[in-house]
Design an enzyme around this catalytic site. Structure first.
Site, PDB file in Angstrom:
ATOM      1  NE  ARG A  57      -2.268  -2.475   2.767  1.00 42.64           N
ATOM      2  CZ  ARG A  57      -2.542  -2.915   3.972  1.00 42.64           C
ATOM      3  NH1 ARG A  57      -3.437  -2.306   4.697  1.00 42.64           N
ATOM      4  NH2 ARG A  57      -1.914  -3.953   4.455  1.00 42.64           N
ATOM      5  CD  GLU A  94      -0.212  -9.365  16.714  1.00 44.62           C
ATOM      6  OE1 GLU A  94      -0.578  -8.924  15.613  1.00 44.62           O
ATOM      7  OE2 GLU A  94      -0.945  -9.432  17.714  1.00 44.62           O
TER       8      GLU A  94
HETATM    9  P1  AMP Z   1       3.788  -2.523  12.155  1.00 46.62           P
HETATM   10  O1  AMP Z   1       5.056  -3.112  11.605  1.00 46.62           O
HETATM   11  O2  AMP Z   1       3.295  -3.252  13.373  1.00 46.62           O
HETATM   12  O3  AMP Z   1       3.885  -1.029  12.368  1.00 46.62           O
HETATM   13  O4  AMP Z   1       2.641  -2.796  11.081  1.00 46.62           O
HETATM   14  C1  AMP Z   1       2.527  -1.958   9.972  1.00 46.62           C
HETATM   15  C2  AMP Z   1       2.214  -2.717   8.716  1.00 46.62           C
HETATM   16  O5  AMP Z   1       1.191  -3.686   8.911  1.00 46.62           O
HETATM   17  C3  AMP Z   1       1.715  -1.771   7.659  1.00 46.62           C
HETATM   18  O6  AMP Z   1       2.297  -2.112   6.402  1.00 46.62           O
HETATM   19  C4  AMP Z   1       0.207  -1.925   7.684  1.00 46.62           C
HETATM   20  O7  AMP Z   1      -0.310  -1.885   6.366  1.00 46.62           O
HETATM   21  C5  AMP Z   1      -0.048  -3.292   8.328  1.00 46.62           C
HETATM   22  N1  AMP Z   1      -1.038  -3.220   9.445  1.00 46.62           N
HETATM   23  C6  AMP Z   1      -0.791  -3.434  10.765  1.00 46.62           C
HETATM   24  N2  AMP Z   1      -1.897  -3.322  11.518  1.00 46.62           N
HETATM   25  C7  AMP Z   1      -2.905  -3.019  10.663  1.00 46.62           C
HETATM   26  C8  AMP Z   1      -4.320  -2.746  10.833  1.00 46.62           C
HETATM   27  N3  AMP Z   1      -4.926  -2.758  12.038  1.00 46.62           N
HETATM   28  N4  AMP Z   1      -5.037  -2.441   9.725  1.00 46.62           N
HETATM   29  C9  AMP Z   1      -4.447  -2.420   8.500  1.00 46.62           C
HETATM   30  N5  AMP Z   1      -3.137  -2.663   8.276  1.00 46.62           N
HETATM   31  C10 AMP Z   1      -2.353  -2.952   9.338  1.00 46.62           C
END
Ligand code: AMP
Length: 174
Positions: A57, A94
């Protein structure tokens, strides 16, 4: 208005996650334009050499932002997708780990780069992307996201790396 253009899918991709779906924002011409304009606005009149977008995205938003800033675009991709010589970094999800890559020659030393993705949650993905960009010699000026999930602490984590964070809309929870 941007907030209203984002669709929330409960329990996707697994129970307890509120998936913030930007396809509705991208499909709304005014909202898409407003999001890009707001992410571009702080950089008006400044030299930005390249915009780095995180697969997938971040490619859509980053491409539009790069065009608007007359900057180049750098894809930050999942491992195995880029055809030329890459640098690769593992990052934690996660559950488990994954790896992402950039082309080693994607920037010249000292080029001024901003990082773009749709959403920041824990900040693990963006931390890895910043590590890769720095490893190939970029000066990372900022990390920019449409959506922040502040309870997960990602924006604060990126700030500790010395990279300013800009986000447009906050949502509570995961
Ligand atoms: P993080 O590495 O935990 O900051 O996760 C960010 C990545 O995971 C991004 O590329 C987001 O598109 C996706 N992502 C994580 N949580 C969500 C959520 N609740 N809704 C949509 N996309 C998410």
């Amino acid at each position: 208005m941007l907030r209203d253009a984002i669709r929330t899918i409960p329990d996707y991709p697994k129970p307890g996650i509120q998936f913030r779906d930007i396809t509705t924002l991208l499909g709304d011409a005014r909202a898409f334009r407003a999001a890009v304009d707001q992410l571009v606005q702080p950089w008006a009149g400044q030299r930005i050499d390249k915009v780095a977008g995180i697969e997938a995205r971040g490619f859509i938003l980053g491409g539009a932002i790069a065009h608007q800033l007359s900057a180049g675009f750098i894809p930050v991709r999942k491992k195995g997708k880029l055809p030329h010589e890459t640098v690769r970094l593992a990052y934690s999800l996660e559950y488990g780990v994954d790896e992402m890559e950039v082309h080693r020659d994607a920037v010249r030393p000292g080029e001024r780069v901003i990082l773009v993705d749709d959403l920041i949650a824990t900040g693990g993905t963006a931390t890895a992307a910043i590590g890769l960009l720095r490893a190939i010699g970029a000066e990372v000026l900022a990390a920019c996201f449409v959506i922040d999930l502040p309870e997960l602490g990602g924006a604060a984590r990126i700030a500790t790396l010395g990279v300013p964070v800009r986000t447009l809309v906050e949502f509570e929870g995961h």
